[in-house]
Design a protein around this motif. Sequence first.
Motif, PDB file in Angstrom:
ATOM      1  N   ALA A  19      47.215  -2.365 -12.582  1.00 31.04           N
ATOM      2  CA  ALA A  19      46.714  -2.576 -13.939  1.00 31.04           C
ATOM      3  C   ALA A  19      47.753  -3.287 -14.790  1.00 31.04           C
ATOM      4  CB  ALA A  19      46.333  -1.236 -14.557  1.00 31.04           C
ATOM      5  N   VAL A  20      49.015  -2.871 -14.640  1.00 33.21           N
ATOM      6  CA  VAL A  20      50.082  -3.502 -15.412  1.00 33.21           C
ATOM      7  C   VAL A  20      50.221  -4.957 -15.024  1.00 33.21           C
ATOM      8  CG1 VAL A  20      52.582  -3.550 -15.763  1.00 33.21           C
ATOM      9  CG2 VAL A  20      51.350  -1.382 -15.881  1.00 33.21           C
ATOM     10  N   GLU A  21      50.247  -5.229 -13.728  1.00 33.66           N
ATOM     11  CA  GLU A  21      50.427  -6.603 -13.272  1.00 33.66           C
ATOM     12  C   GLU A  21      49.252  -7.490 -13.657  1.00 33.66           C
ATOM     13  OE1 GLU A  21      51.090  -6.209  -9.111  1.00 33.66           O
ATOM     14  OE2 GLU A  21      53.209  -5.602  -9.325  1.00 33.66           O
ATOM     15  N   PHE A  22      48.092  -6.890 -13.755  1.00 34.44           N
ATOM     16  CA  PHE A  22      46.908  -7.666 -14.125  1.00 34.44           C
ATOM     17  C   PHE A  22      46.840  -7.891 -15.628  1.00 34.44           C
ATOM     18  CE2 PHE A  22      42.473  -7.859 -15.556  1.00 34.44           C
ATOM     19  CZ  PHE A  22      42.035  -8.974 -14.852  1.00 34.44           C
ATOM     20  N   SER A  23      47.126  -6.850 -16.390  1.00 37.22           N
ATOM     21  CA  SER A  23      46.956  -6.935 -17.844  1.00 37.22           C
ATOM     22  C   SER A  23      48.175  -7.514 -18.567  1.00 37.22           C
ATOM     23  CB  SER A  23      46.642  -5.553 -18.425  1.00 37.22           C
ATOM     24  OG  SER A  23      47.692  -4.648 -18.144  1.00 37.22           O
ATOM     25  N   ILE A  24      49.358  -7.420 -17.939  1.00 35.40           N
ATOM     26  CA  ILE A  24      50.572  -7.974 -18.565  1.00 35.40           C
ATOM     27  C   ILE A  24      51.247  -8.881 -17.524  1.00 35.40           C
ATOM     28  CG2 ILE A  24      52.648  -7.409 -19.905  1.00 35.40           C
ATOM     29  CD1 ILE A  24      51.682  -4.569 -20.128  1.00 35.40           C
ATOM     30  N   PRO A  25      50.673 -10.060 -17.293  1.00 34.06           N
ATOM     31  CA  PRO A  25      51.180 -10.905 -16.199  1.00 34.06           C
ATOM     32  C   PRO A  25      52.330 -11.830 -16.594  1.00 34.06           C
ATOM     33  CG  PRO A  25      49.211 -11.875 -17.129  1.00 34.06           C
ATOM     34  CD  PRO A  25      49.435 -10.586 -17.878  1.00 34.06           C
ATOM     35  N   ASP A  26      52.554 -12.009 -17.894  1.00 39.06           N
ATOM     36  CA  ASP A  26      53.510 -13.028 -18.344  1.00 39.06           C
ATOM     37  C   ASP A  26      54.877 -12.413 -18.664  1.00 39.06           C
ATOM     38  OD1 ASP A  26      51.508 -15.021 -18.189  1.00 39.06           O
ATOM     39  OD2 ASP A  26      50.760 -14.393 -20.173  1.00 39.06           O
ATOM     40  N   GLU A  27      55.805 -13.339 -19.020  1.00 42.38           N
ATOM     41  CA  GLU A  27      57.120 -12.914 -19.533  1.00 42.38           C
ATOM     42  C   GLU A  27      57.099 -13.021 -21.061  1.00 42.38           C
ATOM     43  OE1 GLU A  27      60.333 -15.013 -17.712  1.00 42.38           O
ATOM     44  OE2 GLU A  27      60.034 -14.052 -15.756  1.00 42.38           O
ATOM     45  N   TYR A  28      57.878 -12.161 -21.720  1.00 47.71           N
ATOM     46  CA  TYR A  28      57.857 -12.088 -23.176  1.00 47.71           C
ATOM     47  C   TYR A  28      59.289 -11.969 -23.717  1.00 47.71           C
ATOM     48  CZ  TYR A  28      53.107 -10.649 -21.964  1.00 47.71           C
ATOM     49  OH  TYR A  28      51.852 -10.589 -21.417  1.00 47.71           O
TER      50      TYR A  28
END
Length: 394
Positions: A19-28
């Motif tokens: 879920a984390v990898e899918f919903s937060i895929p980018d760098e920030y």
Amino acid sequence: MIHNDVYSLKQLNEMVKAAVEFSIPDEYWVKAELADVKEVRGHCYMDLIEKDEAGYGLVARAQARCWRSSWIGVKSKFEKLTGCSFRSGIKVMVRVYAQFHEAYGFSWIITDVNPEYTLGNIWLKRKEIMAALTKQGVVDLNKQLTLPLFCQRIAVISNAGAAGYGDFYRHLTENSRGYQFSVTLFEAAMQGELVESSIIAALDAINARQDLFDCVVIIRGGGATTDLSSFDTLALAENVANFPLPIITGIGHDKDECVLDLISHTRVKTPTAAATLLIDHLDSIYERLQQWKESISRNAMGIIAQQKARIDNLSQRLPNIFARYISEQKHHLDMLMQKITLLDPHQLLKRGYSITTINGKVVKDPSMVCKGDRIVSILKHGTIESVVEELSQD
């Protein structure tokens, strides 16, 4: 009650990971304060925290990691531009991506850093500290103190095993001029979280014995340029600004500067430069003493010459006075001799007069003799003896 949809912890964590990898895929890019920073086997582990506007209450916290493959570059970049290391208490801007590990839980993984953000915060913090000191009216207090003429009893705050302290001690005590210095070390941390508390403790110890010292030298051991921000705290700055002895700081290099450098009595580049400053100070005093010695000698010789001339003048005047006095007294004696000569009875006899005596006494009145007395008349040449036969009163 038993449910058919029961998962193992690993299965549940795998679902969270997906879920984390899918919903937060980018760098920030994220702004946060560092806490609990540890470097282990080439990796860096830390917590990212956020405090409330007052700077006290915690509003967010998360684990963060920087793997060895990225940490070497991130660390080098950050330290080179900011002059401080990743450590608790500083604010950073880091580039992260989300990672959830089945065994270790959630972490933000750091891949890059923006040193300019931290540098800006360092300068902002310094500006705030200087503003607070200015408001208190203590910014220049330590600068207004005067180094004693013979500044030789030195209290040093440093790390005993640091190369910088060794360089300072050798350069000071083995100086070519042969000046004698007494050095007392008060140990303190020169990097990390203990800098503030340990330096303040050392200053308190020196203050309790301040009559034994002429100045304080704070030197940072070694040649590293990181962790200078450890010296940028209001409490430490207030202690230095209000300290009753002049404080010399040698905790950075040419391009480095911290709040203590700005408020101390004198700031130098390195520990060796601090020793050179003290040696040069004694040199200037020695030169001044030599000038005073020469000036006193010249003045003394001038006074001696003036007094000698005065004595010579008095000596010359005294013989003249004595000579005139003797001449006057001689003239006076001559006059007295003339008077005496004029009054000499023999002078009267030479002019034809005679002196009549009776029984050795000069006869001045007929009443002094009687008829039949024998009198003697003294003439210029010889005497005449006579017997009085008749007296007459005219």
